[in-house]
Design a protein around this motif. Structure first.
Motif, PDB file in Angstrom:
ATOM      1  N   GLU A  71     118.864  73.703  79.121  1.00 44.15           N
ATOM      2  CA  GLU A  71     117.528  74.281  79.298  1.00 44.15           C
ATOM      3  C   GLU A  71     117.323  74.704  80.748  1.00 44.15           C
ATOM      4  O   GLU A  71     116.774  75.784  81.024  1.00 44.15           O
ATOM      5  CB  GLU A  71     116.460  73.266  78.879  1.00 44.15           C
ATOM      6  N   TYR A  72     117.759  73.865  81.680  1.00 45.36           N
ATOM      7  CA  TYR A  72     117.624  74.196  83.097  1.00 45.36           C
ATOM      8  C   TYR A  72     118.463  75.426  83.449  1.00 45.36           C
ATOM      9  O   TYR A  72     117.993  76.342  84.118  1.00 45.36           O
ATOM     10  CB  TYR A  72     118.028  73.003  83.968  1.00 45.36           C
ATOM     11  N   LEU A  73     119.701  75.440  82.980  1.00 48.10           N
ATOM     12  CA  LEU A  73     120.607  76.565  83.271  1.00 48.10           C
ATOM     13  C   LEU A  73     120.079  77.877  82.691  1.00 48.10           C
ATOM     14  O   LEU A  73     119.965  78.871  83.404  1.00 48.10           O
ATOM     15  CB  LEU A  73     121.998  76.270  82.715  1.00 48.10           C
ATOM     16  N   THR A  74     119.733  77.863  81.413  1.00 48.11           N
ATOM     17  CA  THR A  74     119.256  79.106  80.788  1.00 48.11           C
ATOM     18  C   THR A  74     117.914  79.525  81.366  1.00 48.11           C
ATOM     19  O   THR A  74     117.673  80.713  81.582  1.00 48.11           O
ATOM     20  CB  THR A  74     119.165  78.980  79.260  1.00 48.11           C
ATOM     21  N   GLY A  75     117.040  78.556  81.636  1.00 46.20           N
ATOM     22  CA  GLY A  75     115.758  78.881  82.245  1.00 46.20           C
ATOM     23  C   GLY A  75     115.931  79.513  83.616  1.00 46.20           C
ATOM     24  O   GLY A  75     115.233  80.467  83.962  1.00 46.20           O
ATOM     25  N   SER A  76     116.874  78.991  84.396  1.00 46.07           N
ATOM     26  CA  SER A  76     117.151  79.561  85.717  1.00 46.07           C
ATOM     27  C   SER A  76     117.634  81.002  85.609  1.00 46.07           C
ATOM     28  O   SER A  76     117.190  81.878  86.360  1.00 46.07           O
ATOM     29  CB  SER A  76     118.210  78.732  86.451  1.00 46.07           C
ATOM     30  N   LEU A  77     118.543  81.244  84.673  1.00 40.14           N
ATOM     31  CA  LEU A  77     119.071  82.605  84.492  1.00 40.14           C
ATOM     32  C   LEU A  77     117.986  83.558  84.001  1.00 40.14           C
ATOM     33  O   LEU A  77     117.854  84.678  84.511  1.00 40.14           O
ATOM     34  CB  LEU A  77     120.244  82.593  83.504  1.00 40.14           C
ATOM     35  N   LEU A  78     117.204  83.114  83.029  1.00 37.26           N
ATOM     36  CA  LEU A  78     116.132  83.971  82.517  1.00 37.26           C
ATOM     37  C   LEU A  78     115.052  84.213  83.572  1.00 37.26           C
ATOM     38  O   LEU A  78     114.544  85.329  83.692  1.00 37.26           O
ATOM     39  CB  LEU A  78     115.519  83.354  81.255  1.00 37.26           C
ATOM     40  N   ARG A  79     114.725  83.189  84.329  1.00 31.27           N
ATOM     41  CA  ARG A  79     113.699  83.349  85.373  1.00 31.27           C
ATOM     42  C   ARG A  79     114.147  84.343  86.437  1.00 31.27           C
ATOM     43  O   ARG A  79     113.350  85.135  86.929  1.00 31.27           O
ATOM     44  CB  ARG A  79     113.394  82.002  86.026  1.00 31.27           C
ATOM     45  N   ARG A  80     115.423  84.318  86.776  1.00 27.68           N
ATOM     46  CA  ARG A  80     115.956  85.244  87.780  1.00 27.68           C
ATOM     47  C   ARG A  80     115.688  86.692  87.385  1.00 27.68           C
ATOM     48  O   ARG A  80     115.522  87.567  88.231  1.00 27.68           O
ATOM     49  CB  ARG A  80     117.460  85.014  87.938  1.00 27.68           C
ATOM     50  N   HIS A  81     115.644  86.959  86.070  1.00 26.97           N
ATOM     51  CA  HIS A  81     115.400  88.316  85.577  1.00 26.97           C
ATOM     52  C   HIS A  81     113.979  88.483  85.037  1.00 26.97           C
ATOM     53  O   HIS A  81     113.687  89.468  84.362  1.00 26.97           O
ATOM     54  CB  HIS A  81     116.427  88.656  84.494  1.00 26.97           C
ATOM     55  N   HIS A  82     113.125  87.499  85.296  1.00 31.57           N
ATOM     56  CA  HIS A  82     111.717  87.523  84.882  1.00 31.57           C
ATOM     57  C   HIS A  82     111.556  87.535  83.367  1.00 31.57           C
ATOM     58  O   HIS A  82     110.626  88.149  82.846  1.00 31.57           O
ATOM     59  CB  HIS A  82     110.969  88.705  85.523  1.00 31.57           C
ATOM     60  N   PHE A  83     112.464  86.834  82.660  1.00 32.84           N
ATOM     61  CA  PHE A  83     112.414  86.780  81.201  1.00 32.84           C
ATOM     62  C   PHE A  83     112.149  85.378  80.664  1.00 32.84           C
ATOM     63  O   PHE A  83     112.102  85.189  79.461  1.00 32.84           O
ATOM     64  CB  PHE A  83     113.730  87.267  80.585  1.00 32.84           C
ATOM     65  N   CYS A  84     112.016  84.387  81.508  1.00 31.08           N
ATOM     66  CA  CYS A  84     111.893  83.010  81.036  1.00 31.08           C
ATOM     67  C   CYS A  84     110.581  82.833  80.266  1.00 31.08           C
ATOM     68  O   CYS A  84     109.498  83.066  80.813  1.00 31.08           O
ATOM     69  CB  CYS A  84     111.964  82.017  82.196  1.00 31.08           C
ATOM     70  N   PRO A  85     110.658  82.437  78.989  1.00 25.25           N
ATOM     71  CA  PRO A  85     109.441  82.327  78.184  1.00 25.25           C
ATOM     72  C   PRO A  85     108.660  81.030  78.410  1.00 25.25           C
ATOM     73  O   PRO A  85     107.602  80.850  77.825  1.00 25.25           O
ATOM     74  CB  PRO A  85     109.955  82.410  76.743  1.00 25.25           C
ATOM     75  N   TRP A  86     109.154  80.132  79.231  1.00 25.69           N
ATOM     76  CA  TRP A  86     108.423  78.891  79.496  1.00 25.69           C
ATOM     77  C   TRP A  86     108.293  78.671  80.999  1.00 25.69           C
ATOM     78  O   TRP A  86     109.103  79.118  81.787  1.00 25.69           O
ATOM     79  CB  TRP A  86     109.097  77.684  78.831  1.00 25.69           C
ATOM     80  N   ASP A  87     107.224  77.954  81.349  1.00 26.86           N
ATOM     81  CA  ASP A  87     106.994  77.567  82.736  1.00 26.86           C
ATOM     82  C   ASP A  87     106.248  76.237  82.717  1.00 26.86           C
ATOM     83  O   ASP A  87     105.087  76.170  82.322  1.00 26.86           O
ATOM     84  CB  ASP A  87     106.168  78.622  83.468  1.00 26.86           C
ATOM     85  N   TYR A  88     106.934  75.184  83.095  1.00 22.38           N
ATOM     86  CA  TYR A  88     106.376  73.846  83.069  1.00 22.38           C
ATOM     87  C   TYR A  88     105.830  73.426  84.437  1.00 22.38           C
ATOM     88  O   TYR A  88     105.594  72.247  84.672  1.00 22.38           O
ATOM     89  CB  TYR A  88     107.437  72.831  82.626  1.00 22.38           C
TER      90      TYR A  88
END
Length: 132
Positions: free
Chosen positions: A78-95
């Motif tokens: 979750e941390y790895l995929t969230g980091s990658l998605l956030r880098r491209h502004h695609f992360c669907p969650w923000d805790y």
């Protein structure tokens, strides 16, 4: 087999997330029970298919220990995929607003939920593998 397990885990994860977010809607007294997920979550949940081979190596361990191992794996992924998605502004969650968050990408207070989810995926995968 692996492709089928990936699809089963992806669909199961989507359903779990929709049910979980619907329960959150109920907790906010929103009787519409709207649940939501993201298309990005399908391959993330699909990767739970990795639990099958891990289970084959640790099946003699107690369920609580197996679930804890799955929780560490889920948090890591979750941390790895969230980091990658956030880098491209695609992360669907923000805790970020949660107390027990790590960089807004994982919530440590969700550990019991992920432990249960890991054991659920394990049961589904063991059952699926017996059918073939």
């Amino acid at each position: 087999m692996r492709g089928r397990n990936f699809l089963i885990c992806g669909l199961t994860g989507w359903c779990m997330e929709i049910l979980f977010t619907s329960a959150g809607s109920l907790a906010r007294h929103d009787g519409r029970l709207i649940g939501q997920t993201s298309l990005w979550m399908f391959p993330i949940y699909g990767m739970a298919a990795c639990i099958g081979p891990v289970y084959a190596k640790i099946k003699k361990l107690p369920a609580l220990l197996r679930g804890s191992i799955y929780t560490v794996g889920i948090f890591s992924f979750e941390y790895l995929t969230g980091s990658l998605l956030r880098r491209h502004h695609f992360c669907p969650w923000d805790y970020s607003s949660a107390r027990a968050n790590v960089n807004g990408l994982i919530r440590l207070d969700y550990a019991p939920l992920w432990l249960g989810a890991g054991l659920l995926f394990e049961r589904i995968l063991v059952h699926t593998d017996r059918l073939t």
